[in-house]
Design a protein around this motif. Sequence first.
Motif, PDB file in Angstrom:
ATOM      1  N   ASP A 110      14.612  24.064  80.889  1.00  0.00           N
ATOM      2  CA  ASP A 110      14.722  23.252  82.098  1.00  0.00           C
ATOM      3  C   ASP A 110      16.088  22.588  82.210  1.00  0.00           C
ATOM      4  N   GLY A 170      18.782  23.609  83.513  1.00  0.00           N
ATOM      5  CA  GLY A 170      19.349  23.724  84.858  1.00  0.00           C
ATOM      6  C   GLY A 170      18.774  22.681  85.790  1.00  0.00           C
ATOM      7  N   SER A 171      17.453  22.465  85.700  1.00  0.00           N
ATOM      8  CA  SER A 171      16.812  21.496  86.585  1.00  0.00           C
ATOM      9  C   SER A 171      17.284  20.082  86.277  1.00  0.00           C
ATOM     10  N   ALA A 195      20.115  19.153  84.780  1.00  0.00           N
ATOM     11  CA  ALA A 195      21.508  18.993  85.185  1.00  0.00           C
ATOM     12  C   ALA A 195      21.586  18.882  86.705  1.00  0.00           C
ATOM     13  N   GLY A 196      20.748  19.666  87.383  1.00  0.00           N
ATOM     14  CA  GLY A 196      20.714  19.595  88.843  1.00  0.00           C
ATOM     15  C   GLY A 196      20.298  18.210  89.313  1.00  0.00           C
ATOM     16  N   MET A 241      22.347  15.706  91.596  1.00  0.00           N
ATOM     17  CA  MET A 241      21.806  15.177  92.847  1.00  0.00           C
ATOM     18  C   MET A 241      21.933  13.657  92.878  1.00  0.00           C
ATOM     19  N   GLY A 267      23.929  26.552  77.358  1.00  0.00           N
ATOM     20  CA  GLY A 267      23.416  26.377  78.709  1.00  0.00           C
ATOM     21  C   GLY A 267      24.316  26.925  79.796  1.00  0.00           C
ATOM     22  N   LEU A 321      29.485  24.650  83.544  1.00  0.00           N
ATOM     23  CA  LEU A 321      29.236  24.065  84.851  1.00  0.00           C
ATOM     24  C   LEU A 321      30.032  24.854  85.895  1.00  0.00           C
ATOM     25  N   GLU A 358      25.949  14.454  78.598  1.00  0.00           N
ATOM     26  CA  GLU A 358      24.958  15.507  78.337  1.00  0.00           C
ATOM     27  C   GLU A 358      24.920  15.806  76.853  1.00  0.00           C
TER      28      GLU A 358
END
Lengths: 267, 450
Positions: A60, A62-63, A65-66, A70, A91, A94, A139
């Motif tokens: 997850d 990607g989610s 980091a998204g 956001m 991962g 970016l 991160e």
Amino acid sequence: MFESTDRVAQLRRKLARIEQGRPSARTRHSRFDHADLDRVLGGGLARGRLHEVYAADGGDAGSAAGFAAMLGCELGGAIVWLRTASAEQRGGRLHAPGLCEIGLDPARLILGVLPDAQAVLRAGLDVVRCPDVGAAVIELWGAQPRLDLTASRRLAVAAEASGVTVLVLRIAAEAVPSAAHTRWGVRAAASAPLEAGAPGHAALEVELLRQRGGPEGARWLLEWDRDQRRFRDEDQHAGRAAPYGAVVPLSAGGPLGAGAAAWRNAG
Amino acid sequence: MALADARACVPDLIAVDHDPAADHRLIERIADICDRYTPMVAIDPPDGVTLDITGCAHLFGGEAAMTADIEARMVGLRLRVRHAAAATPEGAQALARFQTMPAADEAAALRRLPIAALRLEEDAEIALRRAGLKTIGDLAARPTAPLAARFGDRTVSALDRLLGRVDSRITPLRPPPALFFERRFADPIVSATLGVAVIGELAEEAARILAERRAGGRRFAARFYRSDGAVRDLAVETSLPTRDPGAIMRLFEERVAGLADPIDPGFGFDMIRLAVPGIEPLAPSQLRLEGGAANEEALAALVDRLSTRLGRGRIRRFMALDTHIPEQGVLALPAIDAAAPAAWPRPEQGEPPLRPLHLFDPPQPVEVVAEVPDGPPHRFRWRRTLHEVRRFEGPERIAAEWWRRKDNHGLTRDYYRVEDARGRRFWLFRHGLYESERPDPRWYVHGLFA
């Protein structure tokens, strides 16, 4: 027993007085424009605080980091994103056009790819102390013994002093005690499909795991509206409508422009 | 003489292989040592160093005193030097190499030199000697046109440079800095901390001069000259021109703290120099009208500090490139180089994200099951996990940049946006068109969507 609870209450009142005395205690919020989120968070994401975003599963990433990107969209100002070189290997790096697709202007972003977690935390503290930074994203992957209560408290204090919002992104990690203002758990969610079963807008399952001095445990299924830069509730019924490979007639006057719909002929 | 013959003559001869690279390193080191006398130092291969001491000699008490100082320093390094001063670099080089007896003045000394001092090709030298021209004086007396006709232009131009008939300059090893500030110590200082503190004093001096010129520097290079000849360089960079000694010092302290091998003062530094290689205009700083310090530079200072501590390549900014190959479309440049932020294309209204947030470079191979070989993926295995494709969109076809390739060819990529049963969105591609390009095209996962 009674005496000690009394003492605790007394101390709480004393602390509240001290906190009110400080000018930084007047928290500014960044509104989500999502009624439920804003209500639970007392007006939006608190600026100048430490927020944690957890993805329990590395898949997850990607989610999560998204979600951080956001939140960064809403916060404004320069965004400094610090990660380790090993995170980049695991991962992926970016991707600036992908940030554009979320609505975050890559020109606002300064990316730091550092050798290890210690360097990330040390640089992170420097970033958080710089008042010109809008948001700092730190991160870290896996268990991080260095990011203990002391380290996160240090970050939180620095954030309150400078007004920088800190987003600590923990991928494939278990939640540990920290000085975070809010803690979020993020997972990927099935998106509401577009015509012909195409994957739709970014959809996330977001859980407010913890909030300092506020309600917690709430869970939302959110869809990110990049054009409006806000979250909206995902329409679950739309999500079940089109199974794999089904041919869905093009709906006239659908959410998409005719131009986009014309080439969206999957399969 | 062959090595075998030499060994026959001297039985306990020590033979060492010729190592031109090591010789060159030594000469470079000597040039670094000589850097303290003048910023204009050039290497004169294979074994010489040329200094342009115009306007520098008086700082050392005249040419003779300067020469004595250089000689003493080289003797300290157990080197023997031959030296000469002349009006032209070629003249000085020739005199240092070929002068055998003292002469009344420079012109007479040059005329007495053998023609080898011209450093011509071997056949040109033989031709001159056969014509009976043995010294520079023989050539200098003659008109140049017949000489050029018979022995070539190169001979004449070498002669002109040697005699100073044409303007000849050395190309310095390092371009001389726009400004430099130095401090010499009668007693070498043996503490590295003290050495760094001296940089602070020099930075203040630099700030004064830069403020007068309304300029700032973006690079500050410190040089520590050790009394035993070793030279240590340290440099810091800033993304905006600055002259604030405090900021410069903070960067130097970061730099020193981050050094893998700390500054070793050895027997002490006898000179420290701070150079500003280039200066840029910088208006006097102004406080904001509404109060508070001007802190627009705080972000730039942060970038400088992190880049200095962690390496300039680690703190990056994105720059778009004009190519449609996804992994080549973005360049992450050092943020300290401060490229003007370019505008990024705005995504189309109402579209879902079409490009992933994370990109794998290189793309990661996956095993894919598809219903038909040129169809969309049905399920795929990546990192030992099986993903069932629930939704997909594609293909979006991206051709290879055949016009850049030697064979005018390259495999086409068919990109699919797919979503698996757990809601994770991937960017997969098939490398090569089925049958027309490859009988068995391979699949890769190239990115992850939010």
